[in-house]
Design a protein around this motif. Structure first.
Motif, PDB file in Angstrom:
ATOM      1  N   ALA A  50       0.847  -1.205  -0.159  1.00  0.00           N
ATOM      2  CA  ALA A  50       0.088   0.031  -0.041  1.00  0.00           C
ATOM      3  C   ALA A  50       0.789   1.292   0.020  1.00  0.00           C
ATOM      4  CB  ALA A  50      -1.030   0.014   1.319  1.00  0.00           C
ATOM      5  N   ARG A  51       2.060   1.154   0.214  1.00  0.00           N
ATOM      6  CA  ARG A  51       3.030   2.363   0.454  1.00  0.00           C
ATOM      7  C   ARG A  51       3.269   2.749  -1.088  1.00  0.00           C
ATOM      8  NH1 ARG A  51       7.030  -0.009   4.657  1.00  0.00           N
ATOM      9  NH2 ARG A  51       6.960  -1.751   3.086  1.00  0.00           N
ATOM     10  N   SER A 143      -0.506   8.956   1.569  1.00  0.00           N
ATOM     11  CA  SER A 143      -0.717   7.439   1.566  1.00  0.00           C
ATOM     12  C   SER A 143      -1.892   6.933   1.947  1.00  0.00           C
ATOM     13  CB  SER A 143       0.483   6.775   2.584  1.00  0.00           C
ATOM     14  OG  SER A 143      -0.003   7.106   3.956  1.00  0.00           O
ATOM     15  N   VAL A 144      -2.104   5.528   1.634  1.00  0.00           N
ATOM     16  CA  VAL A 144      -3.638   5.211   2.108  1.00  0.00           C
ATOM     17  C   VAL A 144      -3.898   5.195   3.329  1.00  0.00           C
ATOM     18  CG1 VAL A 144      -4.963   3.064   2.009  1.00  0.00           C
ATOM     19  CG2 VAL A 144      -3.667   3.708  -0.282  1.00  0.00           C
ATOM     20  N   GLN A 145      -2.994   4.962   4.363  1.00  0.00           N
ATOM     21  CA  GLN A 145      -3.232   4.987   5.835  1.00  0.00           C
ATOM     22  C   GLN A 145      -3.314   6.466   5.930  1.00  0.00           C
ATOM     23  OE1 GLN A 145      -3.327   2.331   7.669  1.00  0.00           O
ATOM     24  NE2 GLN A 145      -4.042   3.985   9.409  1.00  0.00           N
ATOM     25  N   GLU A 146      -2.327   7.282   5.532  1.00  0.00           N
ATOM     26  CA  GLU A 146      -2.833   8.768   5.900  1.00  0.00           C
ATOM     27  C   GLU A 146      -4.284   9.133   5.588  1.00  0.00           C
ATOM     28  OE1 GLU A 146       1.591  10.663   5.512  1.00  0.00           O
ATOM     29  OE2 GLU A 146       0.390  10.327   3.791  1.00  0.00           O
ATOM     30  N   ARG A 148      -6.779   7.345   5.172  1.00  0.00           N
ATOM     31  CA  ARG A 148      -7.763   6.608   6.290  1.00  0.00           C
ATOM     32  C   ARG A 148      -7.826   7.430   7.587  1.00  0.00           C
ATOM     33  NH1 ARG A 148      -9.363   3.236   8.589  1.00  0.00           N
ATOM     34  NH2 ARG A 148     -10.886   1.921   7.337  1.00  0.00           N
ATOM     35  N   GLU A 149      -6.756   7.897   7.968  1.00  0.00           N
ATOM     36  CA  GLU A 149      -6.935   8.955   9.407  1.00  0.00           C
ATOM     37  C   GLU A 149      -7.396   9.980   9.323  1.00  0.00           C
ATOM     38  OE1 GLU A 149      -2.580   8.872  10.606  1.00  0.00           O
ATOM     39  OE2 GLU A 149      -2.593   6.476  10.555  1.00  0.00           O
ATOM     40  N   LYS A 157     -14.018   5.943   3.814  1.00  0.00           N
ATOM     41  CA  LYS A 157     -13.135   5.043   4.416  1.00  0.00           C
ATOM     42  C   LYS A 157     -13.233   3.422   3.880  1.00  0.00           C
ATOM     43  CE  LYS A 157     -11.828   7.524   8.464  1.00  0.00           C
ATOM     44  NZ  LYS A 157     -11.738   7.694   9.866  1.00  0.00           N
ATOM     45  N   ASP A 161     -11.107   1.212   1.473  1.00  0.00           N
ATOM     46  CA  ASP A 161     -10.406  -0.375   1.791  1.00  0.00           C
ATOM     47  C   ASP A 161     -10.972  -1.205   0.747  1.00  0.00           C
ATOM     48  OD1 ASP A 161      -9.856   0.857   4.416  1.00  0.00           O
ATOM     49  OD2 ASP A 161     -11.352   0.074   5.398  1.00  0.00           O
TER      50      ASP A 161
END
Length: 184
Positions: A50-51, A143-146, A148-149, A157, A161
């Protein structure tokens, strides 16, 4: 000095407004949007993890939180046309819209009503310097994680996913379909 600009890079710098053409289903306003994405390495076509993937989020008009571009689906356009228009108006990007990620029912944070939302991935091919809501919104690649946050909507969200899951399952299927070569 006069600068000439190509017409293909020109965009009307006015967003559609008003709700007289909005679509409703059983009293629920229908909205469509996109998750604009790109790969960090420009010639990359899949994700190692994902990165390797970046998504584009925008600030809400009220400036409280980030989200993916979305807006009303109007009666004179297809769902894909509306998603493309909203993404261009709000985020200033164009690209290839892929198959729908799904449909969500959610309650509006500003109106006491329920909406139906549809989301699509959009592989970004062009990022404009000027777009209709440039002065009303910020856009940020992350990023995907950022994403999502910082994303303020649970349904978005969930769409993110689904998108990442789809990309990884497609990649896995492609890897399994590749012929292998055994040397004895």
């Amino acid at each position: 000095m006069v600068t000439l600009m190509s017409q293909e890079n020109m965009v009307a710098l006015v967003s559609r407004t008003g709700r007289h053409l909005q679509r409703y289903n059983k009293g629920r306003r229908q909205v469509v949007g996109c998750i604009p994405y790109r790969y960090k390495i420009t010639n990359q076509t899949s994700i190692e993890d994902a990165r390797d993937l970046e998504v584009l989020v925008i600030s809400s008009q009220k400036g409280k939180g980030m989200l993916f571009p979305k807006g009303g689906w109007e009666t004179d356009e297809s769902k894909i046309e509306a998603a493309s228009r909203e993404t261009l108006e709000e985020a200033g990007v164009r690209g290839i819209i892929e198959s729908e990620l799904g449909q969500w029912s959610f309650k509006s944070k500003s109106h006491d009503t329920y909406y139906e939302g549809f989301m699509f991935p959009l592989l970004v091919q062009e990022q404009l310097d000027f777009w209709p809501e440039k002065n009303a919104r910020q856009r940020i690649w992350m990023s995907v994680q950022e994403a999502r946050e910082v994303c303020q909507h649970l349904w978005m969200k969930e769409a993110l996913d689904r998108f990442v899951s789809r990309l990884t399952s497609q990649q896995s299927a492609e890897e399994q379909a590749r012929p292998t070569c055994a040397i004895s």
